[in-house]
Design an enzyme around this catalytic site. Structure first.
Site, short mmCIF file in Angstrom:
data_model
loop_
_atom_site.label_atom_id
_atom_site.label_comp_id
_atom_site.label_asym_id
_atom_site.label_seq_id
_atom_site.Cartn_x
_atom_site.Cartn_y
_atom_site.Cartn_z
N VAL A 51 26.85 35.21 -60.49
CA VAL A 51 27.00 34.98 -61.76
C VAL A 51 27.77 34.01 -62.17
CG1 VAL A 51 26.89 35.82 -64.36
CG2 VAL A 51 25.78 37.22 -62.56
N ASP A 87 29.48 10.70 -50.41
CA ASP A 87 28.77 9.94 -49.53
C ASP A 87 28.06 10.24 -48.28
OD1 ASP A 87 30.75 10.63 -47.83
OD2 ASP A 87 31.67 8.40 -47.58
N HIS A 95 33.39 19.39 -50.73
CA HIS A 95 33.94 19.06 -49.66
C HIS A 95 33.47 17.56 -49.02
CE1 HIS A 95 36.47 22.78 -48.40
NE2 HIS A 95 35.85 22.92 -49.53
N HIS A 123 34.57 28.70 -58.30
CA HIS A 123 35.07 29.73 -57.72
C HIS A 123 34.50 31.32 -58.51
CE1 HIS A 123 38.37 28.13 -54.96
NE2 HIS A 123 37.20 27.90 -54.71
#
Ligand code: HEB
Ligand code: CA
Ligand code: CA
Length: 344
Positions: free
Chosen positions: A205, A74, A53, A182
């Site tokens: 995992v 950044d 994000h 995911h």
């Protein structure tokens, strides 16, 4: 060359490639001992989500119209958290940012570097993960990213592919590579009724189960239902995002998706590559110092690709025209619900 030449000896005796990386040893240990508990749990998942994000909020297309398009990896999401965590796709990250902030403050690292580093350290606790890369030297943000650059689970495949393409010239296959993340993930805020419900049966995992299980036919909403961006789940306890459901079934992405179900070596190789590329968004990579040898080596995978108990090939919705869905063993016993990720 077969062996790595170690060029620096840190004050604690650790040998590293670059002396500039010695300071990261203590940051790594602080995170491992006091944030992650050396586990691929909730906090490790959150750290990995935060890397994305922060980094994906960059848009050459916006820049081309004369607007500021964001600075990529950044640190803006933490530096300007009062602005960016209010953006709709960043739901839940306000708390994540605040829990990591004291670690960043005592780390001595820049915010941008800290975010990518903490994500890499957290992911190193996930069996099956590749050894990720850790680079330092990014410039910290001086302004917040604009809203609208982080993909949402209710975006259609065209929109998502276009966003990745704009952000870093990523193509549809690379977009699939990103979603390996995911495999070590859960949702907390999309449907609060089933907070901590994971996206696959093995959220601690980094394996191919996410790609196998997202290809199963959805049968019911495990939570409230009717929420934008949520798809029906194939097994109890597991949560499916609409974006994952659709990328798994789109003819541009389905074969790449299916390939990760049973090819762990490829999964590791592609995730290592794409995590490094993600962390360089908005940065000239030639200005960075490689501190990857500070990272712990992830434990190996001890499981094999399988269907959850009660599931067979008849429950698969194959979407790759070129290659049949692989033959897999089914876990023994009656169908059981996937357990929620334990809360901190
Ligand atoms: Fe993600 C989670 C979406 C990509 C990582 N995701 C998540 C969620 C969502 C999403 C909605 C849930 C949230 C809550 O909490 O509720 N993603 C998404 C989308 C996309 C993505 C739409 C595009 C397609 N991811 C991604 C990437 C990465 C990620 C690329 C990295 C690299 N995620 C993640 C993680 C998680 C998530 C790790 C989990 C977190 C936790 O568990 O906490
Ligand atoms: Ca950013
Ligand atoms: Ca998994």
């Amino acid at each position: 060359a077969a062996s790595v030449t170690r060029r620096a000896t840190c004050p604690d005796g650790t040998q590293l490639m670059n002396a500039e990386c010695c300071a990261l040893l203590a940051v790594r240990d602080d995170l491992q001992n006091n944030m992650f508990n050396n586990e691929c749990g909730d906090e490790a998942h959150e750290a990995l989500r935060l890397t994305f994000h922060d980094a994906i909020a960059i848009s050459p297309a916006m820049e081309a119209t004369g607007q500021f398009g964001g600075g990529g990896a950044d640190g803006s999401i933490m530096i300007f958290s009062d602005i960016e965590t209010k953006f709709h796709p960043n739901i839940g990250l306000d708390e994540v940012v605040e829990s990591f902030r004291p670690f960043q403050q005592r780390s001595g690292m820049g915010v941008a570097d800290f975010i990518q580093f903490s994500g890499a350290v957290g992911t190193s606790n996930c069996p099956g993960a590749p050894t990720l890369n850790a680079f330092i030297g990014r410039k910290d943000a001086t302004q917040a990213a604009p809203d609208g650059l982080v993909p949402e689970p209710f975006h259609d495949v065209n929109t998502i592919l276009a966003r990745f393409n704009d952000a870093g010239d990523f193509d549809e296959l690379e977009t699939v590579w990103f979603l390996i993340a995911h495999s070590v993930a859960a949702q907390n805020d999309i449907d609060p009724a089933v907070s901590h419900a994971p996206f696959d049966s093995t959220p601690s995992v980094m394996d191919g189960q996410f790609f196998i299980e997202t290809q199963l036919r959805g049968v019911e909403f495990i939570g409230s239902g009717g929420i934008e961006g949520v798809a029906e789940s194939p097994v109890k306890g597991e949560f499916r995002l609409m974006s994952d459901q659709q990328i798994a079934r789109d003819n541009r992405t389905a074969c790449e998706w299916q390939s990760f179900g049973t090819d762990q070596a490829k999964l590791q190789n592609r995730f290592q590559f794409i995590f490094e590329a993600m962390g360089q968004l908005g940065t000239d990579p030639t200005t960075l110092i490689d501190c990857s040898d500070v990272l712990p080596v992830p434990p190996p995978l001890s499981t094999v690709p399988h269907f959850p108990a009660g599931i067979t090939i008849n429950d698969v919705e194959p979407a790759c025209a070129e290659t049949p869905f692989p033959t897999l063993p089914t876990d023994p016993g009656p169908a059981t619900a996937v357990a929620a990720v334990p809360r901190d």
